[in-house]
Scaffold this motif. Structure first.
Motif, PDB file in Angstrom:
ATOM      1  N   LEU A  71     178.346  77.772 103.342  1.00 31.73           N
ATOM      2  CA  LEU A  71     177.026  78.343 103.613  1.00 31.73           C
ATOM      3  C   LEU A  71     176.721  79.368 102.536  1.00 31.73           C
ATOM      4  O   LEU A  71     177.367  80.415 102.457  1.00 31.73           O
ATOM      5  CB  LEU A  71     176.988  78.986 105.000  1.00 31.73           C
ATOM      6  CG  LEU A  71     177.112  78.029 106.179  1.00 31.73           C
ATOM      7  CD1 LEU A  71     177.143  78.803 107.493  1.00 31.73           C
ATOM      8  CD2 LEU A  71     175.978  77.018 106.189  1.00 31.73           C
ATOM      9  N   GLU A  82     173.171  89.203 104.309  1.00 31.72           N
ATOM     10  CA  GLU A  82     174.060  88.048 104.333  1.00 31.72           C
ATOM     11  C   GLU A  82     173.755  87.152 105.530  1.00 31.72           C
ATOM     12  O   GLU A  82     173.626  87.619 106.650  1.00 31.72           O
ATOM     13  CB  GLU A  82     175.515  88.529 104.395  1.00 31.72           C
ATOM     14  CG  GLU A  82     176.563  87.444 104.318  1.00 31.72           C
ATOM     15  CD  GLU A  82     176.724  86.869 102.914  1.00 31.72           C
ATOM     16  OE1 GLU A  82     177.386  85.831 102.783  1.00 31.72           O
ATOM     17  OE2 GLU A  82     176.207  87.467 101.955  1.00 31.72           O
ATOM     18  N   LYS A  83     173.611  85.856 105.259  1.00 28.49           N
ATOM     19  CA  LYS A  83     173.363  84.804 106.245  1.00 28.49           C
ATOM     20  C   LYS A  83     171.963  84.855 106.873  1.00 28.49           C
ATOM     21  O   LYS A  83     171.713  84.195 107.866  1.00 28.49           O
ATOM     22  CB  LYS A  83     174.436  84.798 107.336  1.00 28.49           C
ATOM     23  CG  LYS A  83     175.789  84.359 106.802  1.00 28.49           C
ATOM     24  CD  LYS A  83     176.799  84.100 107.892  1.00 28.49           C
ATOM     25  CE  LYS A  83     178.092  83.582 107.265  1.00 28.49           C
ATOM     26  NZ  LYS A  83     179.144  83.367 108.282  1.00 28.49           N
ATOM     27  N   VAL A 136     170.194  80.810 104.354  1.00 26.01           N
ATOM     28  CA  VAL A 136     171.369  80.072 103.905  1.00 26.01           C
ATOM     29  C   VAL A 136     171.018  78.636 103.540  1.00 26.01           C
ATOM     30  O   VAL A 136     170.108  78.028 104.106  1.00 26.01           O
ATOM     31  CB  VAL A 136     172.494  80.072 104.961  1.00 26.01           C
ATOM     32  CG1 VAL A 136     172.979  81.483 105.245  1.00 26.01           C
ATOM     33  CG2 VAL A 136     172.035  79.391 106.241  1.00 26.01           C
ATOM     34  N   SER A 175     174.409  82.086 100.926  1.00 26.24           N
ATOM     35  CA  SER A 175     173.291  82.999 101.166  1.00 26.24           C
ATOM     36  C   SER A 175     172.472  83.130  99.892  1.00 26.24           C
ATOM     37  O   SER A 175     173.033  83.334  98.805  1.00 26.24           O
ATOM     38  CB  SER A 175     173.803  84.371 101.606  1.00 26.24           C
ATOM     39  OG  SER A 175     174.413  84.297 102.878  1.00 26.24           O
ATOM     40  N   PRO A 215     175.759  83.856 114.075  1.00 24.63           N
ATOM     41  CA  PRO A 215     175.335  84.347 112.752  1.00 24.63           C
ATOM     42  C   PRO A 215     174.046  83.722 112.238  1.00 24.63           C
ATOM     43  O   PRO A 215     173.227  84.409 111.610  1.00 24.63           O
ATOM     44  CB  PRO A 215     176.523  83.979 111.850  1.00 24.63           C
ATOM     45  CG  PRO A 215     177.692  83.918 112.764  1.00 24.63           C
ATOM     46  CD  PRO A 215     177.168  83.402 114.069  1.00 24.63           C
ATOM     47  N   LEU A 216     173.839  82.424 112.486  1.00 24.40           N
ATOM     48  CA  LEU A 216     172.652  81.765 111.948  1.00 24.40           C
ATOM     49  C   LEU A 216     171.444  81.877 112.870  1.00 24.40           C
ATOM     50  O   LEU A 216     170.379  81.345 112.569  1.00 24.40           O
ATOM     51  CB  LEU A 216     172.955  80.293 111.654  1.00 24.40           C
ATOM     52  CG  LEU A 216     174.054  80.051 110.623  1.00 24.40           C
ATOM     53  CD1 LEU A 216     174.235  78.571 110.350  1.00 24.40           C
ATOM     54  CD2 LEU A 216     173.765  80.801 109.322  1.00 24.40           C
TER      55      LEU A 216
END
Length: 538
Positions: free
Chosen positions: A129, A112-113, A116, A131, A403-404
């Protein structure tokens, strides 16, 4: 050696055979397509991992608190306590290492992420966003080599040089400052990917576009810069006219890179919200030979000590706050607040509340509209919860990678319908005095690091500290000095300065590499993806 291997997909966990083929382990009865959706390989070794090759090609022990992620462009090499070297056969996926579980290696595919896309939905263009998984198949099955040496892949055609790539948004370009920017870059020996508007349809009378400034923009191309679409116009036409413009436009010169701008209905981030299909978008991208796309994904904001997109520890709240420590306390706290909401949480609902709160603050404090105070107070209460979690958990939360930024995904291959594209991710760069200071450039060189900057060279707004231009004719002296220092390092060939299209042409090789080893543990390069590399024994 390997004690156990498990494969997990959609919550189903399956134990795999641990048998070796020589000094290589690969999953039997699998195909590369089995790794085209989110899944996990988990290995447990009979000896603990004592060191790993980090983003800068240096051996490092596992940190106590934060997990280590090794993405596509980061070495996938570890050393066990018994001295055994282990390297991945391919560069795809993301390794996760954790000091709390030193015998364990997790190999994630499309977590996940990690990949994205930005989608704007609804009438208020709420950001989501999304995924997404893989499009291009892996070049071979993932496997581990128990080897006597390891290969390091260079991230630049200049072997193991750092990379500085700029993608510039033209929102504030005028005929006059276009020349000021180009003159600065030419004098410093720096090339960029320069976004441009094709047509003059703008709320700004002096806004630059190819329609009116073709000769000025052609001069950029003649200087070796890449010209890229920044959508098609500065302002937004009515939808029917906008779609017709997008469908019928004939590029005046070859351009392969598209940078989304605003809420243009034909943007990659918005077309689905307007009822258009992926087949429609894919066809028109293909007709225009667009293969590189940016759609509002920044891993963070650059400042002093925050630049290298391959180092997730650059993109933490503590690193960002420390990099801004010489700013005034009010400015520091304002920037920290934005970093918490935009990058640490990266949740549209919180960002919307923040923007509305900022607007109402100005209405109440500066314009005396006290009727809005109650609503202003209520929104403050809603933001207090998420902010207090960070404040009271600063010791741990301040060190967590955004996160990104966590997975070091500078690009990934994707398909819109059947049209293949590469989605690239940037670091926002607004303060060129701090972001491009000599210590940042030196650290980037030491780690053979990479940044793909999302910039506005011509922004005129006074509150943008460290902007390039003081006015249309004048470059800020400290920023000029930073550009001159970077240009010097480019000439010394310790920094590679590609356009975005040139960068993409090289780094796609990371998706194609394949290794094996012989009976003595010597590495054999089956496919090098046309990357530079070196072989090391220690």
């Amino acid at each position: 050696m390997i004690v156990s291997v498990h494969w997990e997909k959609q919550g189903i966990r399956r134990k795999l055979d641990t048998a070796f083929h020589g000094l290589q382990w690969q999953p039997e009865t699998f195909a590369v397509t089995d790794f085209s959706e989110p899944c996990l390989l988990e290995f447990v070794f009979d000896a603990p991992i004592t060191a790993f090759q980090n983003h800068g090609y240096h051996w490092e022990v596992l940190p106590n608190k934060q997990p280590v992620f090794c993405g596509l462009m980061v070495p996938k090499v570890v050393r066990l306590a018994n001295g055994q070297l282990i390297q991945a056969t391919i560069q795809g996926g993301h390794w996760e290492l954790y000091a709390r579980y030193p015998n364990r290696l997790r190999w994630w595919f499309y977590p996940e992420k990690s990949q994205v896309l930005t989608r704007y939905t609804g009438i208020h263009h709420e950001r989501q966003l999304e995924s997404v998984a893989g499009f291009a198949p892996l070049p071979a099955l993932p496997g581990l080599l128990f080897c006597a040496q390891y290969v390091s892949w260079s991230r630049a055609p200049i072997p193991f040089a750092a990379t500085a790539c700029f993608t510039d948004h033209c929102d504030f370009d005028t005929p006059e400052n276009l020349e000021s920017q180009r003159k600065l870059l030419r004098e410093c020996g720096i090339r960029v990917t320069k976004g441009m508007f094709l047509h003059h349809f703008s709320k700004r009378v002096d806004n630059a576009s190819w329609e009116r400034e073709a000769m000025l923009l052609q001069a950029w191309a003649n200087d070796g810069h890449e010209l890229a679409y920044h959508s098609l116009t500065q302002s937004i036409r009515d939808k029917e006219a906008a779609f017709q413009e997008f469908e019928t436009i004939i590029p005046p010169i070859p351009m392969s890179t598209w940078i989304d701008h605003g809420y243009q209905p034909y943007n990659v981030s918005l077309y689905a919200n307007e009822g258009k299909s992926g087949a429609w978008m894919g066809q028109h991208l293909s007709n225009k030979n667009i293969v590189n796309l940016w759609n509002y994904v920044d891993c963070g904001t650059a400042t002093k000590g925050v630049l290298n997109q391959l180092n997730p520890q650059h993109f933490t709240l503590k690193a960002y706050h420390k990099g801004n420590r010489t700013l005034g306390i009010v400015t520091r706290l304002s920037l920290l607040l934005k970093a918490i909401l935009f990058h640490y949480y990266a949740q549209e609902s919180l960002i919307r509340q923040y923007k509305s709160l900022a607007s109402q603050f100005k209405a109440v404090v500066f314009r005396g509209q006290w009727r809005q105070f109650l609503e202003f107070f209520n929104k403050m209460i809603h933001l207090a919860g998420p902010l207090s979690k960070v404040v009271f958990g600063w010791g741990s939360r301040g060190c967590e990678s955004f996160p990104l930024a966590r997975y070091q995904t500078l690009f990934f291959e994707y398909a819109i319908d059947t049209h293949p594209v590469a989605i690239f991710q940037t670091v926002e760069m607004v303060d060129f005095e701090r972001a491009l200071c000599p210590t940042n450039i030196d650290d980037l060189i030491a780690d053979s690091g990479v940044f793909i900057a999302h910039t506005y060279f011509s922004v005129p707004l006074a509150y943008h500290s460290g902007r390039v231009l003081l006015n249309d004719q004048t470059v800020q002296p400290k920023v000029r000095a930073n550009f001159e220092y970077l240009g010097e390092k480019i000439r010394e060939q310790v920094v590679w300065n590609p356009t975005l299209d040139e960068w993409m042409a090289y780094v796609k090789g990371f998706t194609k590499t394949v290794l094996t080893c012989d009976a003595s543990g010597n590495i054999i390069v089956l496919r090098n993806g046309q990357l530079n590399y070196r072989t090391t024994t220690s």
